[in-house]
Write a protein that holds these residues in place. Sequence first.
Motif, PDB file in Angstrom:
ATOM      1  N   GLY A  32       0.801  -1.214   0.000  1.00 40.48           N
ATOM      2  CA  GLY A  32       0.000   0.000   0.000  1.00 40.48           C
ATOM      3  C   GLY A  32       0.832   1.260   0.000  1.00 40.48           C
ATOM      4  O   GLY A  32       0.396   2.307  -0.488  1.00 40.48           O
ATOM      5  N   GLU A  33       2.054   1.176   0.545  1.00 36.45           N
ATOM      6  CA  GLU A  33       2.951   2.332   0.493  1.00 36.45           C
ATOM      7  C   GLU A  33       3.742   2.341  -0.807  1.00 36.45           C
ATOM      8  O   GLU A  33       3.951   3.393  -1.408  1.00 36.45           O
ATOM      9  CB  GLU A  33       3.900   2.319   1.688  1.00 36.45           C
ATOM     10  N   TRP A  34       4.169   1.141  -1.238  1.00 42.65           N
ATOM     11  CA  TRP A  34       4.968   1.088  -2.460  1.00 42.65           C
ATOM     12  C   TRP A  34       4.195   1.618  -3.665  1.00 42.65           C
ATOM     13  O   TRP A  34       4.767   2.288  -4.532  1.00 42.65           O
ATOM     14  CB  TRP A  34       5.412  -0.353  -2.741  1.00 42.65           C
ATOM     15  N   GLU A  35       2.888   1.372  -3.752  1.00 41.41           N
ATOM     16  CA  GLU A  35       2.135   1.788  -4.932  1.00 41.41           C
ATOM     17  C   GLU A  35       2.049   3.303  -5.067  1.00 41.41           C
ATOM     18  O   GLU A  35       1.635   3.809  -6.104  1.00 41.41           O
ATOM     19  CB  GLU A  35       0.728   1.187  -4.909  1.00 41.41           C
ATOM     20  N   THR A  36       2.467   4.035  -4.029  1.00 46.44           N
ATOM     21  CA  THR A  36       2.485   5.497  -4.104  1.00 46.44           C
ATOM     22  C   THR A  36       3.844   6.036  -4.546  1.00 46.44           C
ATOM     23  O   THR A  36       3.998   7.248  -4.704  1.00 46.44           O
ATOM     24  CB  THR A  36       2.131   6.113  -2.738  1.00 46.44           C
ATOM     25  N   THR A  37       4.835   5.152  -4.740  1.00 49.08           N
ATOM     26  CA  THR A  37       6.181   5.599  -5.108  1.00 49.08           C
ATOM     27  C   THR A  37       6.284   5.828  -6.614  1.00 49.08           C
ATOM     28  O   THR A  37       5.494   5.275  -7.398  1.00 49.08           O
ATOM     29  CB  THR A  37       7.230   4.558  -4.687  1.00 49.08           C
ATOM     30  N   PRO A  38       7.262   6.622  -7.061  1.00 53.36           N
ATOM     31  CA  PRO A  38       7.456   6.832  -8.505  1.00 53.36           C
ATOM     32  C   PRO A  38       7.698   5.528  -9.265  1.00 53.36           C
ATOM     33  O   PRO A  38       7.280   5.390 -10.417  1.00 53.36           O
ATOM     34  CB  PRO A  38       8.680   7.752  -8.557  1.00 53.36           C
ATOM     35  N   GLU A  39       8.369   4.570  -8.630  1.00 55.26           N
ATOM     36  CA  GLU A  39       8.655   3.303  -9.300  1.00 55.26           C
ATOM     37  C   GLU A  39       7.382   2.590  -9.731  1.00 55.26           C
ATOM     38  O   GLU A  39       7.340   1.946 -10.785  1.00 55.26           O
ATOM     39  CB  GLU A  39       9.464   2.393  -8.371  1.00 55.26           C
ATOM     40  N   ALA A  40       6.326   2.709  -8.924  1.00 53.69           N
ATOM     41  CA  ALA A  40       5.080   2.002  -9.219  1.00 53.69           C
ATOM     42  C   ALA A  40       4.402   2.523 -10.478  1.00 53.69           C
ATOM     43  O   ALA A  40       3.544   1.838 -11.048  1.00 53.69           O
ATOM     44  CB  ALA A  40       4.128   2.114  -8.032  1.00 53.69           C
ATOM     45  N   ARG A  41       4.775   3.719 -10.924  1.00 54.45           N
ATOM     46  CA  ARG A  41       4.192   4.251 -12.160  1.00 54.45           C
ATOM     47  C   ARG A  41       4.830   3.637 -13.402  1.00 54.45           C
ATOM     48  O   ARG A  41       4.270   3.717 -14.496  1.00 54.45           O
ATOM     49  CB  ARG A  41       4.350   5.776 -12.191  1.00 54.45           C
ATOM     50  N   ASP A  42       6.013   3.034 -13.227  1.00 60.52           N
ATOM     51  CA  ASP A  42       6.759   2.531 -14.380  1.00 60.52           C
ATOM     52  C   ASP A  42       6.833   1.015 -14.465  1.00 60.52           C
ATOM     53  O   ASP A  42       7.079   0.467 -15.533  1.00 60.52           O
ATOM     54  CB  ASP A  42       8.193   3.081 -14.352  1.00 60.52           C
ATOM     55  N   ARG A  43       6.656   0.326 -13.334  1.00 58.92           N
ATOM     56  CA  ARG A  43       6.809  -1.123 -13.356  1.00 58.92           C
ATOM     57  C   ARG A  43       5.967  -1.769 -12.268  1.00 58.92           C
ATOM     58  O   ARG A  43       5.546  -1.101 -11.316  1.00 58.92           O
ATOM     59  CB  ARG A  43       8.268  -1.514 -13.162  1.00 58.92           C
ATOM     60  N   ALA A  44       5.738  -3.063 -12.431  1.00 61.19           N
ATOM     61  CA  ALA A  44       5.015  -3.838 -11.423  1.00 61.19           C
ATOM     62  C   ALA A  44       6.017  -4.552 -10.519  1.00 61.19           C
ATOM     63  O   ALA A  44       7.113  -4.922 -10.944  1.00 61.19           O
ATOM     64  CB  ALA A  44       4.098  -4.857 -12.092  1.00 61.19           C
TER      65      ALA A  44
END
Length: 257
Positions: free
Chosen positions: A98-110
């Motif tokens: 739930g915290e990771w999905e708010t990071t910039p990385e989550a916009r580019d990869r799963a």
Amino acid sequence: MFSPRACEGDTNPVLIPFLLAAAAAAAAPPAAMRLDYFHTGDAREERFALDAVVREGPWPGPPDRRLDDTGLGRYQFEVRDAKSGEPLYSRGFASIYGEWETTPEARDRARGFQESVRFPEPEALVTVTIKKRDARGVFQPAWSVTVDPAGPAVDRRPPPAIKVWAVMKNGEPADKVDLLLLGDGYTVAEMDKWHRDAKRLADTLFAVSPFREHRARFNVWAADTPSEESGVSRPSDGVYRRTALGTTYDAFGSERY
């Protein structure tokens, strides 16, 4: 054959052991059941997949507080009887996903994370549902899976031989909030240091509010998990260690972790 004479007097030597055994059986807690799953996705969608179902030792939680009425957590899991739909257990929780999905990385990869939920072993088939809050803060079903406690896929192997010891014990687990400390990066030769550090951590935590005022409501335990190498990994400094738990600094590329 039953004889009325056996009931004469104050005690029945045959009946009393039977009643004591029945009472002990009734008071025995159920086993704990652990559901392991993979939580994967990105900033746009998330998915769940079953990993394993494990039968553990006795359930340590309070027998009279099976359903969560606190309304806390970004996620919640619920266990219901598969036939009647009766709710058997529920708890709110927070997931690192739930915290990771708010990071910039989550916009580019799963990415995927291993997660687990635990509940008292049911007597029959159950449905376990993971829920997540929507934009209005209301829990909505995100994933469901059926669990058969008697199924052959349930892992019933004895737990690993890990030493667990009491750092601070104020009562039985069913009546207290239990915290478990895990120390990583301590070798066998450093176990004494780990024990001192665990006690120091507990003393520090319960020296401040609100823990100080509620100290008597807690138990603190520690598990000894010796590592091959001393210390933990810090990738930002080029430091990598082979440890029992594989903990590391710099999660999500942040020094905060």
